[in-house]
Scaffold this active site. Structure first.
Site, short mmCIF file in Angstrom:
data_model
loop_
_atom_site.label_atom_id
_atom_site.label_comp_id
_atom_site.label_asym_id
_atom_site.label_seq_id
_atom_site.Cartn_x
_atom_site.Cartn_y
_atom_site.Cartn_z
N GLN A 151 0.81 -1.21 0.00
CA GLN A 151 0.00 0.00 0.00
C GLN A 151 0.85 1.27 0.00
OE1 GLN A 151 -3.88 -0.09 2.24
NE2 GLN A 151 -2.95 -1.88 3.23
N ARG A 158 -10.66 -1.37 -0.85
CA ARG A 158 -11.60 -0.46 -0.16
C ARG A 158 -13.00 -1.06 -0.13
NH1 ARG A 158 -8.42 1.01 2.73
NH2 ARG A 158 -7.15 -0.48 1.60
#
Length: 749
Positions: free
Chosen positions: A250, A602
């Site tokens: 990430q 997400r």
């Protein structure tokens, strides 16, 4: 506190490993905040470690607040003595106490981006640098990168003394820093840069904070830059009780200085470090996680880990290939209404994620047509609006009269007959006598180039400011703001205006007063300096309110750390996501893939990935191939949808000219960027005037054709219409047109 029943095996190990160095590799949705909060509670409750010996650093105010609230819910008010804050807030707190040791006053101002631009432009003007040759944005970017890597102006100058262009930037950097110090101001990057400088030049100060923070925790460690890395290294170098948490998959902020090697090399920096992997995901359905895994595995520069979940597989990734960008926007709007109705969801359960803010317009138009409430994260911030910045500039001068940038902003706002020529005369006087602007203004009667009227107008301004300075020492911030609005007649000017936008400015200023009241209610330190710090360090995502029922539109970068039941990743095309630069450099492609991984993870329940055959980009019609990140997702994990109809495992209609085959990795294609997308250039290519008109058998997707009126175009859609065919053609100069084949009289190119 019994932790075994509250955490899984890996989480428990992370929460109870306290002494020494610890790297927690935390996959998306794996409960890293839970581990950190229970870890802090365990240290205080079970191990009797004093709260003031613990420092926890993260990247956003929202994450810091959530972390502190969770710890308080576990151990009560003892958490108040802990430092849980962002890197910048931590450094501000230290610098307010210690910055006099490196030649600044503790009432320093924090300059935002617009303040920085004003100062850089002033420096460029003095140095005779034309902004057409070198822009202020380029200079600020280079200065920011230098500070991120702890490179001073003199060091930058030495490195680039043989490069004429870079030397010009170095000259600005040097003058910019000098002017900042004269104004007793720091920019955002200085907050960490100066904290490191303070520690390195004052060993006794460093030792004080090393003894204070015997246990250090850093969240989102993969996003640290060189300056942040060095700050943490210095603080942890005595006791070496350091725990860093992050996910190399990430790391999506390399473009603003984040160095992925900081997390990849943690075990080199600390050879005795323990490594724990959190791979159990508690957020997303199985298919979503598997899609994320098969995409990110194509990156080579990463630590091995695989997300897993005990949740059901859920629906497949829904892929939609629109024929145009407006069709893509319409599809997303329709799906939101359909899912909301069938699954009884709220609007706040949906998010539309895109690569850049410029992509929002099409989706905004679709949502407005369908009366769907939405909010954009990353547009004009509340504190960036002109009227708000004006009043904040007044407040900054009250705290720090040396702030020349803020003085120049407000000296004639509202208008008080102190024009640019008058300000220039005062500035020249200040330069000649080595004064700051405020001191020069106080001597207005003695400046020979000013007329008595000029001096009188300046005195009226300084009298107002002096009275407000006295008032600022005794009244709350909200009252002070109201006094500024009244005493300067700022509000009166807006109330007398007939401009519609000035009415909204009045509402915004009322909201600013309300903001100050909230600050006074919720902050321990209620001072004006504390309020200005809060404003300076605020971030876009801090303003996301859970109770507001509206769709959220934001970039994937802004969405990091958030989650939504239904996510639309839009504009998934080669040339957009991944962008063109990704095909030129492997490290760029890997960062784009990490960004895609963040976007996928997400989603909790449902994920759509959409693209368009043609779209308008900077006024031109372009055609991009579907993103190869979609191609990397295995066929059993995705299904192509057409409106409300789902067609499992079928390929979208993609023109042969712009298709791009690559089932797993893009690394082999970096040198062949032109194959990644096909751009309709708008150049009027002449057709063969003797050519026959195109027949039904010759109509194929992606074929270039010429129309007598509309010029050259590309066939992007074909529909049967009885004995005829309805063609959708993207013309280079005329946009997208729908034509019947029998009437179009198209020539083959």
């Amino acid at each position: 506190m019994e932790l075994k029943s509250l955490l899984n095996k890996e989480q428990y190990e992370g929460a109870t490993t306290i002494d020494g160095q610890l790297l927690i590799l935390a996959g998306a949705g794996s409960g890293k905040t839970r581990v950190l909060t229970y870890r802090m509670a365990h240290m205080i409750e079970n191990l009797d470690i004093p709260p003031y010996n613990i420092l926890a650093i993260t990247f956003t105010n929202k994450a810091a607040k959530e972390m502190k609230d969770r710890v308080k819910s576990l151990i009560g008010d003892r958490a108040e003595n802990m430092w849980i804050s962002t890197f910048h807030s931590t450094c501000v707190r230290i610098l307010r106490r210690e910055i006099d040791k490196i030649g600044y006053n503790s009432n320093f101002t924090i300059y935002d981006t617009s303040d920085q631009k004003v100062l850089v432009k002033d420096c460029m003007k003095i140095l005779n640098i034309n902004d057409k040759d070198i822009t202020d944005q380029e200079i600020l970017s280079k200065i920011g990168r230098a500070k991120d890597s702890l490179q001073s102006a003199s060091s930058f100058m030495r490195e680039h003394e043989s490069n004429f262009r870079e030397k010009k930037i170095a000259d600005v950097y040097e003058m910019y820093q000098k002017r900042l110090k004269e104004n007793n101001a720091l920019d955002f990057d200085d907050l960490i840069f100066k904290a490191v400088e303070l520690f390195k030049s004052n060993p006794e100060v460093l030792e004080f904070y090393q003894n204070k923070f015997k246990y250090i925790m850093v969240d989102e460690y993969q996003d640290t830059n060189g300056a942040q890395y060095e700050l943490v290294r210095l603080l942890a170098s005595k006791y070496k009780n350091i725990c860093v948490v992050g996910d190399d998959d990430q790391c999506i902020y390399q473009w603003r200085g984040a160095d992925i090697q900081n997390i990849l090399d943690f075990e080199k920096d600390y050879p005795t470090a323990k490594v724990i992997k959190l791979e159990q995901n508690y957020r997303s359905k199985g298919n979503i996680l598997n899609a994320a895994n098969v995409v990110i595995v194509n990156n080579s520069n990463r630590k091995s880990k695989v997300l897993r979940t005990e949740q059901e597989a859920g629906g497949k990734i829904k892929v939609y290939r629109a024929y145009s960008d407006s069709d893509e926007g319409d599809f997303v709007g329709k799906q939101i209404l359909d899912i909301k109705s069938k699954e009884e969801k709220q609007f706040k359960d949906f998010a539309i994620l895109y690569r850049t803010n410029a992509q929002s317009r099409i989706f905004e138009e679709s949502l407005r047509r369908k009366s769907i409430p939405y909010k954009i994260i990353g547009g004009t911030k509340f504190y960036d609006r002109k009227e708000i910045k004006d009043i904040l500039a007044y407040l900054k001068v009250l705290v720090n009269p040396q702030d020349d940038v803020s003085i120049k902003r407000i000296i004639n706002v509202p208008k008080r007959s102190i024009g640019d020529a008058t300000v220039l005369k005062v500035q020249e006087f200040a330069n000649n006598y080595e004064l700051n602007m405020w001191d020069a203004l106080m001597e207005a009667r003695t400046i020979p180039t000013l007329t008595p009227r000029n001096a009188s107008n300046i005195e009226s301004f300084t009298n107002i400011m002096e009275n407000l300075m006295i008032l600022s020492e005794t009244v709350p911030v909200s009252v002070l703001i109201q006094s500024i609005l009244k005493d300067t007649e700022y509000m009166k000017q807006l109330e007398n205006s007939k401009e519609i936008e000035d009415k909204s400015r009045i509402e915004n200023l009322k909201e600013l007063v309300s903001d100050a009241v909230d600050f006074e209610k919720n902050s321990e330190d209620k001072s004006l300096s504390a309020y200005l710090e809060k404003v300076s360090l605020v971030q876009d995502t801090d303003k996301i309110e859970d109770e507001e029922d509206s769709i959220v539109l934001m970039t994937v970068h802004s969405a990091k750390g958030l989650e939504f039941p239904v996510v639309f990743m839009v504009g998934m095309e080669n040339g957009i996501f991944p962008g063109n630069m990704s095909f030129e450099k492997e490290s760029e492609m890997e960062e784009s893939r990490r960004l895609c991984y963040v976007g996928i993870t997400r989603a909790k329940e449902t994920l759509f990935m959409t693209s368009a055959e043609v779209r308008r980009v900077f006024g031109r019609t372009v055609a991009y191939a579907q993103s190869d990140f979609i191609n990397e997702i295995k066929s059993e994990l995705k299904e192509y949808v057409s409106g409300n109809k789902i067609t499992p495992n079928t390929k979208p209609n993609v023109s042969k000219n712009n298709s791009y085959t690559n089932p797993h990795s893009l690394r082999n294609n970096i040198i062949n960027k032109n194959k990644a997308f096909n751009e309709i250039s708008g150049v009027n290519i002449k057709g063969n005037n003797n050519a026959e008109y195109i027949t039904s058998n010759e109509v194929t997707l992606g074929r270039k054709v010429e129309h007598d009126k509309f010029g050259v175009g590309t066939i992007v859609s074909i529909q049967n219409a009885g004995n005829d065919k309805k063609l959708t053609i993207a013309f280079d100069k005329q946009g997208v047109k729908n034509l019947m084949l029998s009437f179009a009289k198209l020539k083959i190119i």
